[in-house]
Design a protein around this motif. Structure first.
Motif, PDB file in Angstrom:
ATOM      1  N   THR A   1       0.349  18.327  81.170  1.00 16.41           N
ATOM      2  CA  THR A   1       1.417  19.294  80.905  1.00 16.41           C
ATOM      3  C   THR A   1       1.000  20.723  81.253  1.00 16.41           C
ATOM      4  O   THR A   1       1.832  21.515  81.674  1.00 16.41           O
ATOM      5  N   THR A   2      -0.271  21.057  81.048  1.00 23.50           N
ATOM      6  CA  THR A   2      -0.776  22.370  81.488  1.00 23.50           C
ATOM      7  C   THR A   2      -2.197  22.205  82.007  1.00 23.50           C
ATOM      8  O   THR A   2      -2.936  21.325  81.577  1.00 23.50           O
ATOM      9  N   GLY A   3      -2.578  23.091  82.932  1.00 26.40           N
ATOM     10  CA  GLY A   3      -3.928  23.057  83.481  1.00 26.40           C
ATOM     11  C   GLY A   3      -4.011  22.251  84.769  1.00 26.40           C
ATOM     12  O   GLY A   3      -3.071  21.556  85.151  1.00 26.40           O
ATOM     13  N   ARG A   4      -5.153  22.367  85.429  1.00 23.85           N
ATOM     14  CA  ARG A   4      -5.418  21.615  86.655  1.00 23.85           C
ATOM     15  C   ARG A   4      -6.787  20.955  86.537  1.00 23.85           C
ATOM     16  O   ARG A   4      -7.755  21.597  86.134  1.00 23.85           O
ATOM     17  N   TYR A   5      -6.856  19.673  86.871  1.00 24.06           N
ATOM     18  CA  TYR A   5      -8.058  18.882  86.693  1.00 24.06           C
ATOM     19  C   TYR A   5      -8.472  18.255  88.034  1.00 24.06           C
ATOM     20  O   TYR A   5      -7.624  17.855  88.824  1.00 24.06           O
ATOM     21  N   ARG A   6      -9.760  18.118  88.236  1.00 22.54           N
ATOM     22  CA  ARG A   6     -10.293  17.228  89.270  1.00 22.54           C
ATOM     23  C   ARG A   6     -10.834  16.024  88.513  1.00 22.54           C
ATOM     24  O   ARG A   6     -11.887  16.093  87.888  1.00 22.54           O
ATOM     25  N   ILE A   7     -10.086  14.913  88.531  1.00 17.09           N
ATOM     26  CA  ILE A   7     -10.426  13.746  87.729  1.00 17.09           C
ATOM     27  C   ILE A   7     -11.048  12.683  88.610  1.00 17.09           C
ATOM     28  O   ILE A   7     -10.560  12.404  89.716  1.00 17.09           O
ATOM     29  N   GLU A   8     -12.145  12.102  88.124  1.00 13.75           N
ATOM     30  CA  GLU A   8     -12.802  11.012  88.821  1.00 13.75           C
ATOM     31  C   GLU A   8     -12.812   9.778  87.929  1.00 13.75           C
ATOM     32  O   GLU A   8     -13.004   9.870  86.718  1.00 13.75           O
ATOM     33  N   SER A   9     -12.583   8.627  88.540  1.00 10.54           N
ATOM     34  CA  SER A   9     -12.539   7.361  87.821  1.00 10.54           C
ATOM     35  C   SER A   9     -13.447   6.359  88.531  1.00 10.54           C
ATOM     36  O   SER A   9     -13.422   6.261  89.764  1.00 10.54           O
ATOM     37  N   ARG A  10     -14.231   5.634  87.737  1.00 11.93           N
ATOM     38  CA  ARG A  10     -15.114   4.615  88.317  1.00 11.93           C
ATOM     39  C   ARG A  10     -14.820   3.264  87.688  1.00 11.93           C
ATOM     40  O   ARG A  10     -14.902   3.108  86.473  1.00 11.93           O
ATOM     41  N   ALA A  11     -14.423   2.314  88.504  1.00  7.52           N
ATOM     42  CA  ALA A  11     -14.252   0.933  88.073  1.00  7.52           C
ATOM     43  C   ALA A  11     -15.226   0.113  88.915  1.00  7.52           C
ATOM     44  O   ALA A  11     -15.093   0.053  90.132  1.00  7.52           O
ATOM     45  N   GLY A  12     -16.227  -0.492  88.279  1.00  7.24           N
ATOM     46  CA  GLY A  12     -17.312  -1.110  89.028  1.00  7.24           C
ATOM     47  C   GLY A  12     -18.302  -0.036  89.429  1.00  7.24           C
ATOM     48  O   GLY A  12     -18.700   0.780  88.612  1.00  7.24           O
ATOM     49  N   GLY A  13     -18.681   0.025  90.688  1.00  8.10           N
ATOM     50  CA  GLY A  13     -19.682   1.014  91.083  1.00  8.10           C
ATOM     51  C   GLY A  13     -19.151   2.138  91.935  1.00  8.10           C
ATOM     52  O   GLY A  13     -19.918   2.974  92.399  1.00  8.10           O
ATOM     53  N   ARG A  14     -17.847   2.199  92.148  1.00 10.12           N
ATOM     54  CA  ARG A  14     -17.292   3.170  93.083  1.00 10.12           C
ATOM     55  C   ARG A  14     -16.434   4.209  92.367  1.00 10.12           C
ATOM     56  O   ARG A  14     -15.570   3.871  91.572  1.00 10.12           O
ATOM     57  N   TRP A  15     -16.656   5.490  92.674  1.00 13.39           N
ATOM     58  CA  TRP A  15     -15.860   6.570  92.094  1.00 13.39           C
ATOM     59  C   TRP A  15     -14.633   6.845  92.970  1.00 13.39           C
ATOM     60  O   TRP A  15     -14.727   6.862  94.195  1.00 13.39           O
ATOM     61  N   ARG A  16     -13.487   7.055  92.322  1.00 17.49           N
ATOM     62  CA  ARG A  16     -12.275   7.534  92.989  1.00 17.49           C
ATOM     63  C   ARG A  16     -11.918   8.886  92.373  1.00 17.49           C
ATOM     64  O   ARG A  16     -12.174   9.111  91.188  1.00 17.49           O
ATOM     65  N   ALA A  17     -11.342   9.782  93.142  1.00 16.65           N
ATOM     66  CA  ALA A  17     -11.035  11.124  92.624  1.00 16.65           C
ATOM     67  C   ALA A  17      -9.625  11.524  93.015  1.00 16.65           C
ATOM     68  O   ALA A  17      -9.086  11.087  94.040  1.00 16.65           O
ATOM     69  N   ASP A  18      -9.026  12.385  92.175  1.00 20.45           N
ATOM     70  CA  ASP A  18      -7.715  12.940  92.494  1.00 20.45           C
ATOM     71  C   ASP A  18      -7.564  14.263  91.766  1.00 20.45           C
ATOM     72  O   ASP A  18      -8.219  14.519  90.745  1.00 20.45           O
ATOM     73  N   ASP A  19      -6.703  15.115  92.304  1.00 16.74           N
ATOM     74  CA  ASP A  19      -6.424  16.404  91.686  1.00 16.74           C
ATOM     75  C   ASP A  19      -5.146  16.302  90.862  1.00 16.74           C
ATOM     76  O   ASP A  19      -4.108  15.891  91.381  1.00 16.74           O
ATOM     77  N   TYR A  20      -5.249  16.658  89.602  1.00 21.57           N
ATOM     78  CA  TYR A  20      -4.107  16.608  88.683  1.00 21.57           C
ATOM     79  C   TYR A  20      -3.605  18.031  88.420  1.00 21.57           C
ATOM     80  O   TYR A  20      -4.395  18.969  88.287  1.00 21.57           O
ATOM     81  N   ARG A  21      -2.288  18.146  88.339  1.00 21.34           N
ATOM     82  CA  ARG A  21      -1.620  19.404  88.018  1.00 21.34           C
ATOM     83  C   ARG A  21      -0.526  19.081  87.007  1.00 21.34           C
ATOM     84  O   ARG A  21      -0.261  17.910  86.734  1.00 21.34           O
ATOM     85  N   PRO A  22       0.163  20.081  86.453  1.00 21.08           N
ATOM     86  CA  PRO A  22       1.259  19.769  85.525  1.00 21.08           C
ATOM     87  C   PRO A  22       2.277  18.815  86.157  1.00 21.08           C
ATOM     88  O   PRO A  22       2.779  19.054  87.251  1.00 21.08           O
ATOM     89  N   GLY A  23       2.530  17.715  85.460  1.00 15.77           N
ATOM     90  CA  GLY A  23       3.434  16.686  85.954  1.00 15.77           C
ATOM     91  C   GLY A  23       2.731  15.473  86.516  1.00 15.77           C
ATOM     92  O   GLY A  23       3.344  14.416  86.674  1.00 15.77           O
TER      93      GLY A  23
END
Length: 279
Positions: free
Chosen positions: A49-71
């Motif tokens: 809802t507010t702020g901006r994040y660089r979020i990383e997720s790891r399932a198994g041994g591999r990291w995935r990343a995405d940029d989050y913004r409001p919405g």
């Protein structure tokens, strides 16, 4: 206060409202987190809802990343275990809404949705509807109906496997009468989608669809009209106070009843009483 495993501070929750198919929580999130493990039993949506994040997720041994913004929205399937970490990409207070959906709402044979990032106006609007419902302390029947429709949309939007054949058509007249009689008999209580679907032996997801097909209304909207009609009848025919009528018709307060009554009838309960009695 924070939920176990989540490095965030809980701001508010719908837990006290008795919702059955869904729980909404709002959090203030730290600017930086170390990697932490997550595993939930519910189908979970997280909406920024507010702020901006660089979020990383790891399932198994591999990291995935995405940029989050409001919405921005992420979806995690029930029982799915992964590792998360994030870092703020802007110096703005970071807050998020977490929607925990009953996995029983997922139709038999369908895959539970899972997506690191999902851009979908319907999902965004549904989460906002639940947040507004939390503001209004809406009954479980309304929240469960939003939850069931949201899950149906997610299964279709994120990807579903073939679904087992289900009952088609609409509820019979006898089944509708059974449900409506139950609504009348429990008008002052917090009627739930689970209770209504059990009356006719259907899942909550299919009951919602078949009831709407039979009546043209969702169960929540239909019950709201039943409550307001009974309220109008009581205002016309009894000397009960507006507050007493409100409680007997299933509203938590006279103010909540008056707001709903004005939307439906275009006047306050007090004005309606005066008009109906020619005062």
């Amino acid at each position: 206060m924070s939920r176990p495993g989540l490095p965030s501070r809980l701001l508010r929750s719908s837990s006290h409202l008795g919702w059955n198919g869904v729980r909404l929580e709002e959090y203030e999130d730290p600017f930086v987190t170390e990697a932490f493990h997550t595993r939930g039993e519910s189908l979970t949506l997280v909406r920024v809802t507010t702020g901006r994040y660089r979020i990383e997720s790891r399932a198994g041994g591999r990291w995935r990343a995405d940029d989050y913004r409001p919405g921005s929205v992420g979806v995690t399937a029930p029982g799915h275990e992964n590792v998360l970490r994030w870092r703020a990409s802007a110096p703005v207070v970071m807050r998020s809404q977490h929607v925990h959906l009953d996995p029983a709402l997922v139709p038999a044979g369908a895959a539970s949705p899972d997506a690191l990032s999902l851009d979908d106006p319907y999902v965004t609007a549904s989460v906002q509807a639940l947040a507004t419902a939390l503001d209004d302390e809406a009954p479980a029947l309304y929240a469960d109906a939003v939850a069931a429709a949201l899950v149906a949309h997610l299964v279709h939007r994120v990807g579903a496997r073939a679904v087992s054949p289900v009952r088609a058509g609409a509820l019979s007249a006898g089944e509708v009468r059974l449900v409506v009689d139950f609504m009348h008999e429990h008008l002052s209580e917090d009627v739930t989608l689970e209770q209504l679907s059990a009356l006719v032996g259907l899942s909550k997801f299919h009951f919602l669809r078949l009831f709407r097909s039979a009546t043209g209304e969702t169960p929540a909207r239909f019950l709201a009209k039943v409550r307001l009609r009974q309220g109008a009848r009581s205002l016309s025919m009894t000397p009960e106070s507006v507050a007493a009528v409100a409680i007997r018709c299933g509203y938590r307060s006279a103010g909540q009843f008056a707001a709903a009554f004005r939307r439906e009838y275009g006047c306050t309960p007090r004005a309606y009483r005066q008009q109906s009695r020619g005062i």
